[in-house]
Enzyme design. Structure first.
Site, mmCIF file in Angstrom:
data_model
loop_
_atom_site.group_PDB
_atom_site.id
_atom_site.type_symbol
_atom_site.label_atom_id
_atom_site.label_comp_id
_atom_site.label_asym_id
_atom_site.label_seq_id
_atom_site.Cartn_x
_atom_site.Cartn_y
_atom_site.Cartn_z
ATOM 1 N N GLU A 111 -7.647 3.767 12.305
ATOM 2 C CA GLU A 111 -6.553 3.411 13.208
ATOM 3 C C GLU A 111 -6.215 4.488 14.233
ATOM 4 O O GLU A 111 -5.255 4.347 14.994
ATOM 5 C CB GLU A 111 -5.302 3.071 12.404
ATOM 6 C CG GLU A 111 -4.824 4.187 11.471
ATOM 7 C CD GLU A 111 -3.562 3.820 10.717
ATOM 8 O OE1 GLU A 111 -2.543 3.541 11.389
ATOM 9 O OE2 GLU A 111 -3.607 3.792 9.464
ATOM 10 N N ASP A 163 0.868 -1.186 0.000
ATOM 11 C CA ASP A 163 0.000 0.000 0.000
ATOM 12 C C ASP A 163 0.898 1.228 0.000
ATOM 13 O O ASP A 163 1.976 1.229 0.598
ATOM 14 C CB ASP A 163 -0.962 -0.005 1.180
ATOM 15 C CG ASP A 163 -0.279 -0.090 2.523
ATOM 16 O OD1 ASP A 163 -0.023 0.967 3.129
ATOM 17 O OD2 ASP A 163 0.003 -1.215 2.979
#
Length: 263
Positions: free
Chosen positions: A157, A65
């Site tokens: 997150e 990513d």
């Protein structure tokens, strides 16, 4: 007169009981260590020097990513790289963050990933103290999905004290519902072990997960969670990118990955 010289071979002294005990203990210790290593290594971890990290070789579909922080990317070089008879097959690209931030390199990376034949997906970095609706609008303006693209991802997150736990869960659910309704595919939640236990488990179980976990050999501690992707390292190398990148693996076969994509 010649004197006969006789020689006698000294007899070996038997191993005392304490010696046998030590020997048996060592064998048990070695055997236990081998058994424990094999038990831990059910995912067939192996260090790949070219990447500078270990990979779970039980799985064959590996990817990375990226965001603007990875700088300029040589996509042809990245796609051509081979390691242990494997090559990267997917990439998730950061598209947006919060209600207004758009990754400046997204459009280029999005196009290039498609051109070189990688499965591609886009993710939104979620800000939990901001409303979910304008955050999804920000993502929608940037990301257009087509058949064969991976589902959108909500990167969840970071926490907040602005809302209660229940409100945070409700807001996350709102973003996910808006994304599913708009794109016609169930989005994926990217999160870590702490957030999984605090927010996801028991609340958002119907959504597939992408877990960031660098601490263990397996994902056993996530019970029956629907984990599709595992970010197992944030310090790997890849041809075409300067510096380190996040490495991920898809926990399934190619047909499973295709089934997950936009139809």
């Amino acid at each position: 007169m010649t004197r006969r010289v006789t020689s006698s071979t000294p007899q070996k002294r038997p191993l005392p009981p304490v010696g046998w005990a030590i020997l048996v203990g060592l064998l048990v210790l070695i055997g236990g260590g081998v058994w424990y290593y094999n038990r831990l290594n059910i995912n067939q971890w192996r260090h790949v020097s070219k990447l500078g990290i270990r990979l779970p070789m039980k799985f064959q579909i590996h990817g990375i990513d990226i965001s603007k922080h990875n700088g300029r990317i040589d996509w042809n070089n990245l796609r051509a790289m081979r390691f242990e008879d494997i090559r990267l097959q997917f990439v998730y690209v950061k598209a947006t963050e919060g209600t207004s931030l758009m990754d400046k390199d997204f459009k280029t990376s999005w196009q290039k990933a498609d051109e070189v034949g990688l499965y591609r997906g886009a993710y939104h970095f979620y800000i939990p103290w901001k409303a979910p609706e304008p955050q999804f609008e920000n993502f929608k303006k940037m990301v257009k999905l087509k058949r064969g693209d991976l589902p959108p991802v909500l990167d969840f997150e970071i926490g907040t004290n602005v809302y209660t736990r229940e409100q945070v869960v409700a807001n996350v659910a709102t973003w996910l519902r808006l994304a599913e309704n708009y794109y016609g595919v169930r989005p994926i939640i990217y999160t870590n072990a702490d957030f999984y236990r605090r927010y996801i488990k028991g609340n958002l179980d119907k959504y597939p997960l992408w877990i960031a976990d660098y601490s263990g050999w397996t994902l056993d501690r996530y019970d029956d969670a629907r984990i599709h992707f595992w970010q197992h390292s944030k310090s790997g190398y890849v041809n075409g990118i300067r510096g380190t990148v996040d490495y991920n693996v898809f926990l399934g076969e190619v047909e499973d990955l295709k089934q997950l994509c936009v139809k």
